[in-house]
Design an enzyme around this catalytic site. Sequence first.
Site, PDB file in Angstrom:
ATOM      1  N   TYR A 194      12.493  53.816 -22.544  1.00  0.00           N
ATOM      2  CA  TYR A 194      11.495  53.196 -21.663  1.00  0.00           C
ATOM      3  C   TYR A 194      12.056  53.215 -20.254  1.00  0.00           C
ATOM      4  CZ  TYR A 194       8.533  49.482 -19.673  1.00  0.00           C
ATOM      5  OH  TYR A 194       7.668  48.743 -18.888  1.00  0.00           O
TER       6      TYR A 194
ATOM      7  N   ASP B 268      19.004  56.784 -16.423  1.00  0.00           N
ATOM      8  CA  ASP B 268      18.339  55.517 -16.121  1.00  0.00           C
ATOM      9  C   ASP B 268      19.303  54.400 -16.543  1.00  0.00           C
ATOM     10  OD1 ASP B 268      16.942  53.169 -16.080  1.00  0.00           O
ATOM     11  OD2 ASP B 268      15.184  53.931 -17.147  1.00  0.00           O
TER      12      ASP B 268
ATOM     13  N   LYS C  33      17.596  45.451 -11.782  1.00  0.00           N
ATOM     14  CA  LYS C  33      18.007  44.168 -12.345  1.00  0.00           C
ATOM     15  C   LYS C  33      19.332  43.661 -11.779  1.00  0.00           C
ATOM     16  CE  LYS C  33      15.723  45.396 -16.698  1.00  0.00           C
ATOM     17  NZ  LYS C  33      14.558  44.714 -17.186  1.00  0.00           N
TER      18      LYS C  33
HETATM   19  N1  HOZ Z   1      11.824  46.065 -19.090  1.00  0.00           N
HETATM   20  C1  HOZ Z   1      12.235  45.142 -20.094  1.00  0.00           C
HETATM   21  C2  HOZ Z   1      12.437  45.914 -21.320  1.00  0.00           C
HETATM   22  N2  HOZ Z   1      13.714  46.071 -21.705  1.00  0.00           N
HETATM   23  C3  HOZ Z   1      11.286  44.093 -20.427  1.00  0.00           C
HETATM   24  C4  HOZ Z   1      10.702  43.390 -19.342  1.00  0.00           C
HETATM   25  C5  HOZ Z   1       9.229  43.464 -19.422  1.00  0.00           C
HETATM   26  O1  HOZ Z   1       8.679  44.475 -19.872  1.00  0.00           O
HETATM   27  O2  HOZ Z   1       8.673  42.467 -19.007  1.00  0.00           O
END
Ligand code: HOZ
Length: 429
Positions: A144, A239, A267
């Site tokens: 993702y 990534d 993050k």
């Molecule tokens: N991007 C994060 C997945 N590991 C989750 C945060 C979200 O989708 O709110």
Amino acid sequence: MNHDTSKTLFDQARQLMPGGVNSPVRAFSSVGETPVFYERAQGSRVWDADGNEYVDFIGSWGPMLLGHGLPSIRQAVTDQMAKGVSFGAPCRNEIILAEKICTLVEGAERVRMVSSGTEATMSAIRLARGYTGREKFIKFEGNYHGHSDSLLVSAGSGVATFSVPGTPGVTSGTAADTLVARYNDAASVEALMEANPGQVAAVIVEPVAGNMGVVPPEPGFLEGLRAACDAHGALLIFDEVITGFRVALGGASARFGVKADLYTFGKIIGGGFPVGCIAGSGEIMDYFSPVGPVYQAGTLSGNPVAMAAGAAMLDELCKPGVYQDLEEKGQLMAQVLQDAVAESGAPCTVNSLGTLSTLFFTTQRVCSWDQAKGCDTEAFARYFSCMLEEGYLIAPSQFEAIFVSAAHSYEDIRNFGAAVSRSLSRVFS
Ligand code: HOZ
């Protein structure tokens, strides 16, 4: 545990926001629960609107690597707030954070700051296309990279959690340029390269998959990607939104000794503020406007408060002993999870790397999306409810990580293991 206030707030929120949330996975709908409304957080703890205390193993999905409410970040933010909150103009803090990233990440000579990991990966793909003059790119099923159109194909995280089959709103034309390979299978990349000669701009990968649950790279996988990209003139994009500054100070690239052409971070480099960046060599990065032709922009990019928070975070991470402490706590987490599985006899498997772990509800070894998606997500949901009742916040999805932070004590982790063991016994009794 009483959740009445959270339930009332959720009712209000649902009138005002789709599903009551601003990001799907936090709705808790896949685990059949009402989301906990956070009131405050400090160290390894979170308190909800009903006054319940939890030990937090979500950590805002990664950035709270050193725990909530770090005094140095608070100070840096407060100091900057007094000087200005948003400039939309160059400022010193951008240079300070950029310099730290370029010093710590091998191969990073320039960065472009953005406001989220989604922006970073989306822009990295655009840059790779502009640099190579090619249109297609390869991603991995179950990885993702945020929610930009072309990256939502066969995605992990919330897309996998809610079994979204292909997202309405992403055109078939857009999806056609996204080629999907199998994680931990470099031969599947080679095959796509050969089937699309001279057309693949980049391969983008989570060097340690964190969005199908944690799946470390098999020996040779990342090296295989590097070789395939070199052989076919494509760029390799790591990534590192989850792994950057977490699995090592220099990220997964440093930990595994494989260099990418472009890196995306998020993050952690904002210390909890909305920050992301793309990093790479001057030659490639200078394809970004205003030097080069690839347009990319943002009023909030390089926001002075977010830059100050990120710089304070990286200063903390550079202190001696931080990564040894994180590694030891991560190893303890892996151990207590394995012990819990053994004690309860639950049909589960543990994957872990450093401070990232996942308890998979399958007895199979999990090293690909095919294996991860075969997990018993209903049993996971029952386990999630037990853990919530025990006072632990874990991601409300099988396809995410348990995030250990430096703020967790050894006792927190051992107690967590005991709670996992009790919960598994209840789920499988
Ligand atoms: N991007 C994060 C997945 N590991 C989750 C945060 C979200 O989708 O709110």
